[in-house]
Enzyme design. Structure first.
Site, PDB file in Angstrom:
ATOM      1  N   ALA A 138       1.999 -44.190   6.517  1.00 45.53           N
ATOM      2  CA  ALA A 138       3.205 -43.533   7.050  1.00 45.53           C
ATOM      3  C   ALA A 138       4.117 -44.508   7.792  1.00 45.53           C
ATOM      4  CB  ALA A 138       2.800 -42.379   7.962  1.00 45.53           C
ATOM      5  N   ARG A 144       6.348 -46.503   6.448  1.00 46.97           N
ATOM      6  CA  ARG A 144       7.674 -46.638   5.812  1.00 46.97           C
ATOM      7  C   ARG A 144       7.694 -45.851   4.509  1.00 46.97           C
ATOM      8  NH1 ARG A 144       6.336 -51.242   2.219  1.00 46.97           N
ATOM      9  NH2 ARG A 144       4.365 -52.024   3.009  1.00 46.97           N
ATOM     10  N   SER A 150       1.616 -40.990  -9.637  1.00 50.68           N
ATOM     11  CA  SER A 150       2.865 -41.603 -10.118  1.00 50.68           C
ATOM     12  C   SER A 150       3.068 -41.177 -11.566  1.00 50.68           C
ATOM     13  CB  SER A 150       2.750 -43.126 -10.055  1.00 50.68           C
ATOM     14  OG  SER A 150       3.805 -43.720 -10.787  1.00 50.68           O
ATOM     15  N   TYR A 205      -2.371 -50.463 -11.775  1.00 51.69           N
ATOM     16  CA  TYR A 205      -1.719 -49.396 -11.006  1.00 51.69           C
ATOM     17  C   TYR A 205      -1.763 -48.069 -11.776  1.00 51.69           C
ATOM     18  CZ  TYR A 205       2.115 -47.079  -8.445  1.00 51.69           C
ATOM     19  OH  TYR A 205       2.869 -46.201  -7.717  1.00 51.69           O
TER      20      TYR A 205
HETATM   21  P1  NAP Z   1       5.670 -48.676   0.257  1.00 46.52           P
HETATM   22  O1  NAP Z   1       7.070 -48.599   0.774  1.00 46.52           O
HETATM   23  O2  NAP Z   1       5.191 -49.968  -0.304  1.00 46.52           O
HETATM   24  O3  NAP Z   1       4.682 -48.169   1.423  1.00 46.52           O
HETATM   25  C1  NAP Z   1       3.303 -48.143   1.181  1.00 46.52           C
HETATM   26  C2  NAP Z   1       2.592 -47.654   2.426  1.00 46.52           C
HETATM   27  O4  NAP Z   1       1.181 -47.678   2.180  1.00 46.52           O
HETATM   28  C3  NAP Z   1       2.854 -48.519   3.644  1.00 46.52           C
HETATM   29  O5  NAP Z   1       2.895 -47.706   4.780  1.00 46.52           O
HETATM   30  C4  NAP Z   1       1.618 -49.409   3.681  1.00 46.52           C
HETATM   31  O6  NAP Z   1       1.293 -49.889   4.962  1.00 46.52           O
HETATM   32  C5  NAP Z   1       0.565 -48.399   3.250  1.00 46.52           C
HETATM   33  N1  NAP Z   1      -0.692 -49.001   2.835  1.00 46.52           N
HETATM   34  C6  NAP Z   1      -0.916 -49.832   1.792  1.00 46.52           C
HETATM   35  N2  NAP Z   1      -2.209 -50.166   1.736  1.00 46.52           N
HETATM   36  C7  NAP Z   1      -2.835 -49.518   2.767  1.00 46.52           C
HETATM   37  C8  NAP Z   1      -4.168 -49.463   3.235  1.00 46.52           C
HETATM   38  N3  NAP Z   1      -5.160 -50.141   2.631  1.00 46.52           N
HETATM   39  N4  NAP Z   1      -4.452 -48.688   4.316  1.00 46.52           N
HETATM   40  C9  NAP Z   1      -3.461 -47.995   4.940  1.00 46.52           C
HETATM   41  N5  NAP Z   1      -2.174 -48.021   4.544  1.00 46.52           N
HETATM   42  C10 NAP Z   1      -1.871 -48.776   3.477  1.00 46.52           C
HETATM   43  O7  NAP Z   1       5.410 -47.602  -0.897  1.00 46.52           O
HETATM   44  P2  NAP Z   1       6.219 -46.272  -1.324  1.00 46.52           P
HETATM   45  O8  NAP Z   1       7.196 -46.647  -2.365  1.00 46.52           O
HETATM   46  O9  NAP Z   1       6.655 -45.517  -0.141  1.00 46.52           O
HETATM   47  O10 NAP Z   1       5.045 -45.496  -2.089  1.00 46.52           O
HETATM   48  C11 NAP Z   1       4.204 -44.565  -1.435  1.00 46.52           C
HETATM   49  C12 NAP Z   1       3.264 -43.958  -2.473  1.00 46.52           C
HETATM   50  O11 NAP Z   1       4.031 -43.404  -3.543  1.00 46.52           O
HETATM   51  C13 NAP Z   1       2.315 -44.968  -3.105  1.00 46.52           C
HETATM   52  O12 NAP Z   1       1.065 -44.377  -3.360  1.00 46.52           O
HETATM   53  C14 NAP Z   1       3.001 -45.301  -4.421  1.00 46.52           C
HETATM   54  O13 NAP Z   1       2.089 -45.744  -5.388  1.00 46.52           O
HETATM   55  C15 NAP Z   1       3.600 -43.944  -4.765  1.00 46.52           C
HETATM   56  N6  NAP Z   1       4.728 -44.019  -5.687  1.00 46.52           N
HETATM   57  C16 NAP Z   1       5.881 -44.669  -5.336  1.00 46.52           C
HETATM   58  C17 NAP Z   1       6.943 -44.698  -6.245  1.00 46.52           C
HETATM   59  C18 NAP Z   1       8.246 -45.363  -5.918  1.00 46.52           C
HETATM   60  O14 NAP Z   1       9.137 -45.363  -6.772  1.00 46.52           O
HETATM   61  N7  NAP Z   1       8.436 -45.896  -4.742  1.00 46.52           N
HETATM   62  C19 NAP Z   1       6.812 -44.078  -7.484  1.00 46.52           C
HETATM   63  C20 NAP Z   1       5.635 -43.437  -7.804  1.00 46.52           C
HETATM   64  C21 NAP Z   1       4.598 -43.410  -6.895  1.00 46.52           C
HETATM   65  P3  NAP Z   1       1.813 -51.326   5.492  1.00 46.52           P
HETATM   66  O15 NAP Z   1       3.124 -51.061   6.149  1.00 46.52           O
HETATM   67  O16 NAP Z   1       0.741 -51.749   6.441  1.00 46.52           O
HETATM   68  O17 NAP Z   1       1.903 -52.235   4.289  1.00 46.52           O
END
Ligand code: NAP
Length: 235
Positions: A11, A13, A131, A144
């Site tokens: 959470a 970002r 996703s 992924y």
């Molecule tokens: P993001 O901006 O890269 O943020 C990812 C978040 O996950 C960050 O808060 C990160 O923390 C945290 N995280 C990663 N590894 C972790 C761990 N081992 N333990 C605890 N926290 C961890 O990603 P997002 O785009 O918001 O995506 C969020 C979710 O939606 C993901 O599951 C992603 O696969 C999915 N998703 C995203 C998209 C897209 O277009 N963006 C599309 C489909 C699915 P840190 O700040 O510490 O790195």
């Protein structure tokens, strides 16, 4: 929602932050999970909790802490996720393992810890962020896409195991959402992706957050084992 307690992983970002903010604005007590640092003003509805979702020990501790403080956990949103993209020919074993350990095993770790107190209360809402590439596949994302497809199979199975305990388990499958994860794409990649989005725009983090909020709410009481795509009509 004043009496409902939620935990959102990742959470700090992006999508996870928007989901946590949405639930807090609706009156849930929300635990914002982070693994290193988080910048948020805490209060009655906003709490922070540190832990790496790839560690079962951390996940158990986080759930124990929340249950000790609040007496229960009503909503678990497994959002944290990572990418380590590359064609299979060039994909290192560590990049495959890291993505599976975070995106798929992380969901196992959190659910394993949360289901027990949910069963005890005969109530729970689990929403796992998959996703669209877990449904369609995507070149350069074998690790992924496998992790996100795994999350769907996991969620559908768990939904059947816990249905009689009034616990629902659903997935949200975002398409391309404006976030740090998609900011890494080149302009050419973005233009090519746009060709396949009928609504002709990337989604917003709020688009995803509102769908999660619906699945966590009583309006979705009879929905379980489902995958809702939030993708502008792409899949
Ligand atoms: P993001 O901006 O890269 O943020 C990812 C978040 O996950 C960050 O808060 C990160 O923390 C945290 N995280 C990663 N590894 C972790 C761990 N081992 N333990 C605890 N926290 C961890 O990603 P997002 O785009 O918001 O995506 C969020 C979710 O939606 C993901 O599951 C992603 O696969 C999915 N998703 C995203 C998209 C897209 O277009 N963006 C599309 C489909 C699915 P840190 O700040 O510490 O790195």
């Amino acid at each position: 929602m004043a009496d409902k307690v939620a935990l959102v992983t990742g959470a700090t970002r992006g999508i996870g932050r928007a989901i946590a903010d949405q639930l807090a604005s609706e009156g849930y007590v929300v635990y914002y999970n982070y693994r290193s640092t988080i910048d948020v003003v805490t209060g009655d509805y906003v709490k922070t909790i540190k832990g790496d979702i790839a560690s079962l020990e951390d996940c158990s501790r986080m759930i124990d802490e929340i249950v000790a403080a609040q007496g229960k956990i009503d909503v678990l949103v497994n959002n944290a996720g990572i990418t380590r993209d590359g064609l299979l020919m060039r994909m290192k074993e560590e990049d495959f393992d890291m993505v599976i350990n975070t995106n798929l095993k992380g969901v196992y770790n959190m659910c394993k810890a949360a289901v027990k107190p949910m069963m005890k209360k005969r109530f729970g809402k689990i929403v796992n962020i998959s996703s669209v590439v877990g449904i369609t596949g995507n070149a350069g994302q074998c690790n992924y896409a496998a992790s996100k497809a795994g999350v769907i199979g996991f969620s559908k199975s768990l939904a059947k195991e816990v249905a009689t305990r009034n616990i629902t388990v659903n997935c949200v499958a975002p398409g391309f959402i404006q976030s740090d994860m998609t900011d890494e794409l080149s302009d050419e990649q973005k233009q090519n992706i746009m060709k396949n989005i009928p609504m002709q725009r990337f989604g917003t983090v709020e688009d995803v957050a509102k769908t999660v909020s619906f699945l966590a709410s009583d309006n979705a009481s009879y929905i379980t084992g489902q995958v809702i795509s939030v993708d502008g009509g792409m899949v």
